[in-house]
Design a protein around this motif. Structure first.
Motif, mmCIF file in Angstrom:
data_model
loop_
_atom_site.group_PDB
_atom_site.id
_atom_site.type_symbol
_atom_site.label_atom_id
_atom_site.label_comp_id
_atom_site.label_asym_id
_atom_site.label_seq_id
_atom_site.Cartn_x
_atom_site.Cartn_y
_atom_site.Cartn_z
ATOM 1 N N PHE B 5 0.841 -1.199 0.000
ATOM 2 C CA PHE B 5 0.000 0.000 0.000
ATOM 3 C C PHE B 5 0.877 1.250 0.000
ATOM 4 O O PHE B 5 2.066 1.177 0.332
ATOM 5 C CB PHE B 5 -0.902 0.015 1.244
ATOM 6 N N TYR B 6 0.251 2.369 -0.351
ATOM 7 C CA TYR B 6 1.000 3.633 -0.482
ATOM 8 C C TYR B 6 0.258 4.758 0.216
ATOM 9 O O TYR B 6 -0.970 4.733 0.322
ATOM 10 C CB TYR B 6 1.193 3.975 -1.965
ATOM 11 N N THR B 7 1.034 5.753 0.678
ATOM 12 C CA THR B 7 0.418 6.919 1.330
ATOM 13 C C THR B 7 0.521 8.140 0.423
ATOM 14 O O THR B 7 1.338 8.183 -0.490
ATOM 15 C CB THR B 7 1.130 7.268 2.652
ATOM 16 N N LYS B 8 -0.265 9.159 0.745
ATOM 17 C CA LYS B 8 -0.171 10.426 0.010
ATOM 18 C C LYS B 8 1.162 11.108 0.276
ATOM 19 O O LYS B 8 1.562 12.003 -0.456
ATOM 20 C CB LYS B 8 -1.305 11.367 0.442
ATOM 21 N N GLU B 9 1.810 10.744 1.365
ATOM 22 C CA GLU B 9 3.111 11.332 1.707
ATOM 23 C C GLU B 9 4.257 10.518 1.103
ATOM 24 O O GLU B 9 5.412 10.709 1.443
ATOM 25 C CB GLU B 9 3.267 11.433 3.231
ATOM 26 N N HIS B 10 3.917 9.555 0.244
ATOM 27 C CA HIS B 10 4.905 8.813 -0.545
ATOM 28 C C HIS B 10 5.706 7.768 0.222
ATOM 29 O O HIS B 10 6.844 7.506 -0.100
ATOM 30 C CB HIS B 10 5.842 9.782 -1.288
ATOM 31 N N GLU B 11 5.076 7.181 1.250
ATOM 32 C CA GLU B 11 5.662 5.980 1.836
ATOM 33 C C GLU B 11 4.978 4.764 1.221
ATOM 34 O O GLU B 11 3.820 4.841 0.809
ATOM 35 C CB GLU B 11 5.435 5.926 3.361
ATOM 36 N N TRP B 12 5.711 3.633 1.165
ATOM 37 C CA TRP B 12 5.089 2.365 0.832
ATOM 38 C C TRP B 12 5.122 1.470 2.065
ATOM 39 O O TRP B 12 6.003 1.626 2.932
ATOM 40 C CB TRP B 12 5.742 1.679 -0.372
ATOM 41 N N VAL B 13 4.193 0.548 2.131
ATOM 42 C CA VAL B 13 4.207 -0.436 3.222
ATOM 43 C C VAL B 13 3.799 -1.798 2.660
ATOM 44 O O VAL B 13 2.774 -1.929 2.003
ATOM 45 C CB VAL B 13 3.303 0.010 4.401
ATOM 46 N N LYS B 14 4.668 -2.796 2.885
ATOM 47 C CA LYS B 14 4.381 -4.168 2.459
ATOM 48 C C LYS B 14 3.878 -4.929 3.667
ATOM 49 O O LYS B 14 4.564 -4.988 4.688
ATOM 50 C CB LYS B 14 5.668 -4.848 1.941
ATOM 51 N N ILE B 15 2.712 -5.498 3.513
ATOM 52 C CA ILE B 15 2.107 -6.178 4.659
ATOM 53 C C ILE B 15 2.141 -7.684 4.440
ATOM 54 O O ILE B 15 1.660 -8.195 3.421
ATOM 55 C CB ILE B 15 0.668 -5.693 4.855
ATOM 56 N N ASP B 16 2.763 -8.375 5.393
ATOM 57 C CA ASP B 16 2.881 -9.834 5.325
ATOM 58 C C ASP B 16 2.464 -10.368 6.691
ATOM 59 O O ASP B 16 3.222 -10.252 7.657
ATOM 60 C CB ASP B 16 4.337 -10.194 4.989
ATOM 61 N N GLY B 17 1.250 -10.905 6.776
ATOM 62 C CA GLY B 17 0.713 -11.276 8.083
ATOM 63 C C GLY B 17 0.532 -10.024 8.914
ATOM 64 O O GLY B 17 -0.074 -9.057 8.467
ATOM 65 N N ASN B 18 1.147 -9.979 10.105
ATOM 66 C CA ASN B 18 1.031 -8.754 10.906
ATOM 67 C C ASN B 18 2.335 -7.951 10.903
ATOM 68 O O ASN B 18 2.554 -7.097 11.734
ATOM 69 C CB ASN B 18 0.591 -9.079 12.338
ATOM 70 N N ILE B 19 3.216 -8.263 9.930
ATOM 71 C CA ILE B 19 4.475 -7.522 9.809
ATOM 72 C C ILE B 19 4.355 -6.515 8.665
ATOM 73 O O ILE B 19 4.011 -6.884 7.529
ATOM 74 C CB ILE B 19 5.663 -8.466 9.525
ATOM 75 N N ALA B 20 4.658 -5.255 8.972
ATOM 76 C CA ALA B 20 4.590 -4.177 7.975
ATOM 77 C C ALA B 20 5.990 -3.637 7.729
ATOM 78 O O ALA B 20 6.640 -3.165 8.651
ATOM 79 C CB ALA B 20 3.672 -3.063 8.467
ATOM 80 N N THR B 21 6.455 -3.750 6.472
ATOM 81 C CA THR B 21 7.767 -3.223 6.102
ATOM 82 C C THR B 21 7.569 -1.893 5.392
ATOM 83 O O THR B 21 6.742 -1.796 4.479
ATOM 84 C CB THR B 21 8.499 -4.218 5.180
ATOM 85 N N VAL B 22 8.358 -0.860 5.819
ATOM 86 C CA VAL B 22 8.103 0.508 5.380
ATOM 87 C C VAL B 22 9.308 1.096 4.647
ATOM 88 O O VAL B 22 10.459 0.867 5.032
ATOM 89 C CB VAL B 22 7.776 1.412 6.595
ATOM 90 N N GLY B 23 9.026 1.865 3.595
ATOM 91 C CA GLY B 23 10.068 2.624 2.896
ATOM 92 C C GLY B 23 9.443 3.803 2.193
ATOM 93 O O GLY B 23 8.255 4.078 2.369
#
Lengths: 399, 124
Positions: B5-23
């Motif tokens: 998923f992506y934010t309006k502030e230009h972060e991405w987040v990959k969600i795998d189970g309950n772990i969220a990886t952010v960049g």
């Protein structure tokens, strides 16, 4: 993410405005003497910059290239090979007349009359309070001729001020529009220019210049620059600038560089930037540039500087290195011993040193070399230590 | 299965189970230019969705990075300390910044999928 930058108001900037940060005058804060609604001026090379997909941004009332392939790559190319800068935005005035009788001798903080033909000198145009109206270079073209090279944003005001201080019989002409300027800078610039323009380039010493025929016009080739590297400033009629740009860039050792790289290059060698480190409220003594003030001659602002010299400066220029890769930026607070002692005037990341570096104005007792400073902005607090200049000492400028 | 998923502030987040990886996104990295510093969050830090997670600096600007979801930081990408330029070379793969233990999976409803994010960028 939200972006903040070198803004006086500390305003929050959206990411898509990031390019304006640090290089522009925001709306409502136009360059002196220029209407904010006036369209940005463009150099003869704007088409070339667009062809290269340069990122463009306002600077001093001009739409200028900030970067082509990237600021760090262009910075490195200039330090290692040779970079070409479009500096057509800067102002040039031609003085014709008796240097002393016409009044030019009494205007700047340095003597024009004692500059030998073929040499140039750096110094200041001051206001009555000793504040710096501009920093500039005067080229002595002939016994009765001098070219004055000034900053873009201050050009219109400089022309008025200098003109108002001249006496009858002297002629001052603003030749900015007709004059283009390209700066090839970098350790290979002499080899490249010698190959492309002629062997006479090889013998030009630092802060001297020659006039020569170039592309069918008279050109001034000066051994000066703003990068700390061996380099030249070439003045040529505007209509020949595209041709010269193409000629110089046909050499694979030369690549274009934008104002982003130029700002890092000048900061690493501690050169002041007008509008950041210097302005109408800052005197040359405060800015640590007293060596460019000749107290043995007359100049506007001298009384104020003499008084300041006796009383002592309440603030002084300081150079500092961060203890991390974090960059200080313009208008951050400088703290020492639990009190704010000043503000930063320039800052950035130094690729050559691998850390943040900055310049500022602080209380004199906070500027001792080795002293620890804290740089603060919003909720960020960073540690720095006072150091000497230049930050980067290996430049080829005098080679 | 992972979802990004992506934010309006230009972060991405990959969600795998309950772990969220952010960049940060490729668009953001490109706009910032050469990245010179990444301030990673402390492991164990708890953040709310859209609060400041960490900070990033380029030659041109300093920026805050916001948490796309609420959670607790369980690990950070230490490689960015020595080589922040990875954010330019591989913003959406190698240059992840933090992994969060997600607090509320329903928060992804406030985020964009790729198609919508790309359209959002086109309008900027």
């Amino acid at each position: 993410m939200t972006v903040t930058g070198n803004r006086a108001d500390g305003g929050i900037r959206r990411i898509y405005n990031v390019l304006q940060i640090g290089y522009s005058e925001a709306p409502g804060n136009p360059p002196k003497g220029r209407n904010a609604m006036e369209p940005l001026r463009e150099t003869p090379l704007v088409g070339r910059h667009r062809d290269r997909k340069a990122l463009m941004a306002p600077f001093g009332g001009w739409n200028m290239p900030i970067q082509y392939e990237g600021i760090l790559a262009e910075h490195r190319w200039c330090r290692e090979k040779a970079a070409l800068f479009d500096i057509c935005h800067m102002g040039e005035f031609l003085f014709v007349g008796d240097i002393i009788g016409g009044g030019l001798e009494d205007i700047f903080t340095f003597s024009v009359a004692t500059i030998p033909e073929g040499r140039s000198r750096y110094g200041f145009l001051l206001n009555e309070q000793g504040g710096i109206a501009d920093d500039l270079i005067v080229f002595r073209l002939a016994p009765d001729k001098a070219m004055i090279v000034v900053n873009a944003a201050t050009s219109d005001n400089d022309f008025r001020v200098i003109g108002s201080r001249l006496r009858d019989g002297a002629l001052l002409t603003d030749i900015s529009a007709a004059t283009g300027k390209l700066d090839p800078q970098g350790p290979l610039s002499r080899d490249i220019l010698t190959d492309l323009l002629g062997p006479e380039i090889a013998s030009v010493p630092y802060f001297r210049f020659i006039t020569m025929d170039l592309l069918g016009s008279r050109a001034i080739v000066s051994r000066t620059g703003y990068t700390g590297e061996l380099g030249y400033e070439i003045f040529l009629p505007s209509e020949k600038i595209v041709e010269l740009w193409d000629l110089l860039l046909a050499d694979p050792r030369m690549k274009p560089a934008g104002l982003g790289a130029r700002d890092l290059l000048r900061l690493e060698v501690g050169y002041s930037l007008y509008g950041n480190d210097l302005d109408e409220t800052i005197t040359p003594l405060e800015a640590g540039l007293g060596s460019f003030v000749d107290f043995d001659k007359r100049f506007v602002g001298k009384d104020a500087l003499l008084a300041q010299r006796v009383a002592g400066c309440r603030r002084t220029k300081v150079a500092f290195r961060m203890d991390s890769r974090r960059s200080p930026r313009h208008h951050y607070e400088i703290w020492s011993g639990g009190a704010q002692v000043g503000t930063t005037t320039s800052g950035g990341f130094s690729p050559m040193l691998g850390c943040g570096i900055g310049l500022g104005l602080v209380a004199p007792n906070a500027a001792t070399i080795g002293a620890e400073l804290t740089i603060r902005h919003d909720n960020v607090s960073m540690t720095a230590s006072v150091c000497g200049l230049p930050f980067y000492r290996e430049g080829s400028v005098r080679r | 299965m992972t979802m990004t998923f992506y934010t309006k502030e230009h972060e991405w987040v990959k969600i795998d189970g309950n772990i969220a990886t952010v960049g940060i996104t490729d668009y953001a990295a490109h706009q910032l230019g050469d990245i010179t510093f990444v301030e990673l969050p402390a492991a164990g830090k708890t953040v709310k969705q859209f609060d400041v997670l960490c900070a990033i600096e380029s030659v041109k600007a300093a920026s805050d990075i916001y948490a796309p979801v609420s959670g607790k930081v369980i690990s950070v990408n230490e490689a960015l300390n020595a080589s922040p330029e990875i954010v330019n070379s591989s913003p959406e793969e190698e240059a992840w910044m933090a992994r969060l233990q997600m607090a509320d999976p329903a928060e992804t409803s406030k985020l964009m999928r790729r198609e919508r994010y790309d359209e959002y960028c086109k309008g900027l």
